[in-house]
Design a protein around this motif. Structure first.
Motif, mmCIF file in Angstrom:
data_model
loop_
_atom_site.group_PDB
_atom_site.id
_atom_site.type_symbol
_atom_site.label_atom_id
_atom_site.label_comp_id
_atom_site.label_asym_id
_atom_site.label_seq_id
_atom_site.Cartn_x
_atom_site.Cartn_y
_atom_site.Cartn_z
ATOM 1 N N ILE A 1 0.847 -1.199 0.000
ATOM 2 C CA ILE A 1 0.000 0.000 0.000
ATOM 3 C C ILE A 1 0.882 1.248 0.000
ATOM 4 O O ILE A 1 0.614 2.211 -0.728
ATOM 5 N N ALA A 2 1.949 1.229 0.802
ATOM 6 C CA ALA A 2 2.873 2.368 0.834
ATOM 7 C C ALA A 2 3.475 2.602 -0.551
ATOM 8 O O ALA A 2 3.585 3.757 -1.000
ATOM 9 N N LEU A 3 3.831 1.528 -1.240
ATOM 10 C CA LEU A 3 4.380 1.673 -2.594
ATOM 11 C C LEU A 3 3.345 2.238 -3.558
ATOM 12 O O LEU A 3 3.685 3.023 -4.452
ATOM 13 N N ASP A 4 2.089 1.863 -3.378
ATOM 14 C CA ASP A 4 1.009 2.452 -4.185
ATOM 15 C C ASP A 4 0.944 3.965 -3.969
ATOM 16 O O ASP A 4 0.705 4.723 -4.910
ATOM 17 N N GLU A 5 1.149 4.381 -2.727
ATOM 18 C CA GLU A 5 1.128 5.819 -2.436
ATOM 19 C C GLU A 5 2.251 6.530 -3.184
ATOM 20 O O GLU A 5 2.063 7.645 -3.681
ATOM 21 N N LEU A 6 3.418 5.899 -3.282
ATOM 22 C CA LEU A 6 4.515 6.499 -4.053
ATOM 23 C C LEU A 6 4.126 6.661 -5.518
ATOM 24 O O LEU A 6 4.454 7.672 -6.152
ATOM 25 N N ASN A 7 3.423 5.676 -6.066
ATOM 26 C CA ASN A 7 2.951 5.788 -7.450
ATOM 27 C C ASN A 7 1.958 6.926 -7.595
ATOM 28 O O ASN A 7 1.988 7.662 -8.593
ATOM 29 N N HIS A 8 1.084 7.096 -6.610
ATOM 30 C CA HIS A 8 0.116 8.194 -6.653
ATOM 31 C C HIS A 8 0.842 9.541 -6.617
ATOM 32 O O HIS A 8 0.452 10.484 -7.326
ATOM 33 N N ILE A 9 1.890 9.624 -5.798
ATOM 34 C CA ILE A 9 2.677 10.859 -5.701
ATOM 35 C C ILE A 9 3.267 11.195 -7.075
ATOM 36 O O ILE A 9 3.163 12.335 -7.546
ATOM 37 N N ARG A 10 3.865 10.213 -7.720
ATOM 38 C CA ARG A 10 4.458 10.429 -9.051
ATOM 39 C C ARG A 10 3.395 10.821 -10.075
ATOM 40 O O ARG A 10 3.627 11.701 -10.908
ATOM 41 N N ASP A 11 2.234 10.179 -10.020
ATOM 42 C CA ASP A 11 1.153 10.519 -10.954
ATOM 43 C C ASP A 11 0.718 11.974 -10.782
ATOM 44 O O ASP A 11 0.521 12.695 -11.770
ATOM 45 N N LEU A 12 0.581 12.413 -9.543
ATOM 46 C CA LEU A 12 0.176 13.801 -9.290
ATOM 47 C C LEU A 12 1.249 14.786 -9.748
ATOM 48 O O LEU A 12 0.935 15.850 -10.286
ATOM 49 N N GLU A 13 2.511 14.422 -9.566
ATOM 50 C CA GLU A 13 3.598 15.276 -10.045
ATOM 51 C C GLU A 13 3.548 15.420 -11.566
ATOM 52 O O GLU A 13 3.729 16.522 -12.098
ATOM 53 N N ARG A 14 3.258 14.324 -12.255
ATOM 54 C CA ARG A 14 3.137 14.375 -13.719
ATOM 55 C C ARG A 14 1.950 15.242 -14.148
ATOM 56 O O ARG A 14 2.044 16.011 -15.099
ATOM 57 N N MET A 15 0.834 15.107 -13.438
ATOM 58 C CA MET A 15 -0.341 15.919 -13.767
ATOM 59 C C MET A 15 -0.033 17.411 -13.613
ATOM 60 O O MET A 15 -0.367 18.215 -14.492
ATOM 61 N N LEU A 16 0.585 17.752 -12.499
ATOM 62 C CA LEU A 16 0.936 19.151 -12.266
ATOM 63 C C LEU A 16 1.916 19.643 -13.326
ATOM 64 O O LEU A 16 1.787 20.768 -13.838
ATOM 65 N N ASP A 17 2.876 18.806 -13.669
ATOM 66 C CA ASP A 17 3.856 19.181 -14.688
ATOM 67 C C ASP A 17 3.184 19.439 -16.035
ATOM 68 O O ASP A 17 3.512 20.403 -16.727
ATOM 69 N N CYS A 18 2.227 18.597 -16.390
ATOM 70 C CA CYS A 18 1.502 18.778 -17.651
ATOM 71 C C CYS A 18 0.730 20.102 -17.679
ATOM 72 O O CYS A 18 0.538 20.691 -18.737
ATOM 73 N N LEU A 19 0.311 20.546 -16.505
ATOM 74 C CA LEU A 19 -0.412 21.817 -16.411
ATOM 75 C C LEU A 19 0.539 23.012 -16.279
ATOM 76 O O LEU A 19 0.093 24.163 -16.257
ATOM 77 N N GLY A 20 1.840 22.727 -16.186
ATOM 78 C CA GLY A 20 2.824 23.799 -16.078
ATOM 79 C C GLY A 20 3.044 24.290 -14.658
ATOM 80 O O GLY A 20 3.520 25.407 -14.458
ATOM 81 N N TYR A 21 2.723 23.465 -13.687
ATOM 82 C CA TYR A 21 2.889 23.832 -12.277
ATOM 83 C C TYR A 21 3.755 22.801 -11.573
ATOM 84 O O TYR A 21 3.964 21.702 -12.070
ATOM 85 N N CYS A 22 4.256 23.182 -10.407
ATOM 86 C CA CYS A 22 5.017 22.238 -9.590
ATOM 87 C C CYS A 22 4.280 22.044 -8.266
ATOM 88 O O CYS A 22 3.269 22.692 -8.004
ATOM 89 N N THR A 23 4.805 21.159 -7.464
ATOM 90 C CA THR A 23 4.191 20.881 -6.167
ATOM 91 C C THR A 23 4.450 22.061 -5.227
ATOM 92 O O THR A 23 5.280 22.924 -5.504
ATOM 93 N N ASP A 24 3.747 22.068 -4.106
ATOM 94 C CA ASP A 24 3.898 23.111 -3.094
ATOM 95 C C ASP A 24 4.763 22.549 -1.967
ATOM 96 O O ASP A 24 4.318 21.691 -1.198
ATOM 97 N N SER A 25 6.006 23.031 -1.866
ATOM 98 C CA SER A 25 6.939 22.449 -0.896
ATOM 99 C C SER A 25 6.468 22.641 0.542
ATOM 100 O O SER A 25 6.703 21.772 1.388
ATOM 101 N N THR A 26 5.778 23.727 0.828
ATOM 102 C CA THR A 26 5.275 23.948 2.186
ATOM 103 C C THR A 26 4.203 22.918 2.533
ATOM 104 O O THR A 26 4.233 22.316 3.608
#
Length: 101
Positions: free
Chosen positions: A41-66
């Motif tokens: 399950i923890a590894l699935d969460e890592l995949n979700h994190i990567r998927d969200l990073e790709r989505m944000l990248d496609c929209l021209g945004y990055c994650t919020d470090s805070t």
């Protein structure tokens, strides 16, 4: 910034929190089969994190470090609580986070 980007950034931080919570949870469990299952399950969460990073990248945004740092702290606290409260309290927190998102 669009509402979608804000939601994706929050979801990214929430997935980071979930990953760290599951990491603490599998370490608190003594049954090896349960540990293995929780690790997947923890590894699935890592995949979700990567998927969200790709989505944000496609929209021209990055994650919020805070937000991400806050998610990590929350996840580590929840994972640590598993040693002392069992799974009920951490699951309650997870439910609250799902409702916020």
């Amino acid at each position: 910034m669009t509402k979608l980007v804000r939601k994706l950034r929050f979801a990214h931080a929430a997935e980071i929190a979930a990953y760290h919570a599951y990491e603490g949870h599998w370490r608190s469990v003594t049954n090896q089969r349960e540990q293995e299952y929780i690790r997947t399950i923890a590894l699935d969460e890592l995949n979700h994190i990567r998927d969200l990073e790709r989505m944000l990248d496609c929209l021209g945004y990055c994650t919020d470090s805070t937000l991400d740092k806050a998610g990590k702290v929350v996840g580590e606290i929840i994972g640590f609580m598993c040693y002392y409260t069992g799974w009920r309290l951490p699951m309650w927190f997870a439910g609250v986070m799902e409702k916020i998102g």
